[in-house]
Design an enzyme around this catalytic site. Structure first.
Site, short mmCIF file in Angstrom:
data_model
loop_
_atom_site.label_atom_id
_atom_site.label_comp_id
_atom_site.label_asym_id
_atom_site.label_seq_id
_atom_site.Cartn_x
_atom_site.Cartn_y
_atom_site.Cartn_z
CB CYS A 130 -1.00 0.01 1.15
SG CYS A 130 -2.56 1.13 0.90
CD GLU A 155 -1.27 -6.03 5.28
OE1 GLU A 155 -1.57 -4.95 5.35
OE2 GLU A 155 -0.87 -6.55 3.81
CG HIS A 209 -3.68 -3.87 2.64
ND1 HIS A 209 -2.65 -3.27 3.81
CD2 HIS A 209 -4.23 -2.65 2.27
CE1 HIS A 209 -2.80 -1.94 3.54
NE2 HIS A 209 -3.55 -1.51 2.97
#
Length: 231
Positions: free
Chosen positions: A88, A180, A178
């Site tokens: 990001c 994660e 993202h």
């Protein structure tokens, strides 16, 4: 033990599932809370990789986030020396630092599970080779990379955001999304904020739960390929 340096740019943008994937490969995370005043190292010496996390600022908002010049300097030092992954804001820092352009509140925002298209260059990329031509990922951004560095390779796009994944050189990657983030994190997003951006909160949460297994399978594969370069 092999270690990876992780720069945290925002209180609310942590490493999430990255910690599990690092642990599975016996790689130690060294997390620097830059947002909280911890100094950004001048180099990656002693570490086998660098990961830059997200944040709500632009990559050149130095007055608002005074550690950003040091982070850009670290990125310049690390590029070409160790594998780098920018997530990001981290991807935006990668693009900005090497000659690209990032604009705030550009185009339409993306929040929640989003479809991504793997471009032809992605078919031969070490992180993406062999994966389906359409993937899903969790998004959370209004700012975008609007121009890539001249030597960047574009690997993935989405309907609302052209520059979703880029590679610079042989081992520096940036992703606007993202990998994660888990569904549990999405459930903590502000419903009022989602509505203000034009998204239905119930749909955003339902999609995160619906695709949770697929997202884990996809991004654990991609990140583990990245970590294999670190190891």
């Amino acid at each position: 033990m092999t270690s990876v340096l992780i720069i945290k740019n925002d209180r609310d943008s942590g490493p999430g599932r990255l910690l599990e994937w690092l642990d599975a490969r016996s790689i130690s995370p060294v997390v620097v809370r830059a947002w909280d005043g911890e100094p950004v190292p001048g180099s990656v010496d002693g570490h086998a990789g660098l990961i830059l996390l997200g944040g709500g600022m632009l990559p050149d908002e130095d007055e608002r986030s005074p550690w950003l010049p040091a982070e850009r300097a670290l990125l310049r030092q690390a590029h070409g020396q160790v594998p780098v992954l920018g997530i990001c804001l981290g991807a935006q820092l990668l693009a900005h630092t090497f000659g690209g352009e990032v604009q705030g509140k550009y185009g339409q925002p993306e929040k929640g599970v989003t479809s991504l298209t793997v471009l032809p260059a992605g078919a031969d990329d070490v992180l993406l080779a062999g994966l389906p031509s359409t993937l899903r990922a969790v998004e959370s951004h209004q700012d975008q990379i609007t121009r890539l560095p001249s030597d960047a390779v574009l690997l993935m796009s989405s309907e609302r955001c052209t520059n979703q994944m880029l590679r610079l050189g042989q081992q520096s990657w940036g992703v606007q999304f993202h990998p994660e983030v888990e569904a549990e994190r999405v459930r903590r997003w502000s419903p009022d904020r989602l509505q203000a951006l034009g998204f239905d909160p119930d749909t955003v949460v339902a999609d995160a739960d619906r695709y949770a297994v697929e997202l884990e399978k996809t991004w654990s594969t991609v990140v583990e390929r990245f970590l294999s370069l670190v190891a």
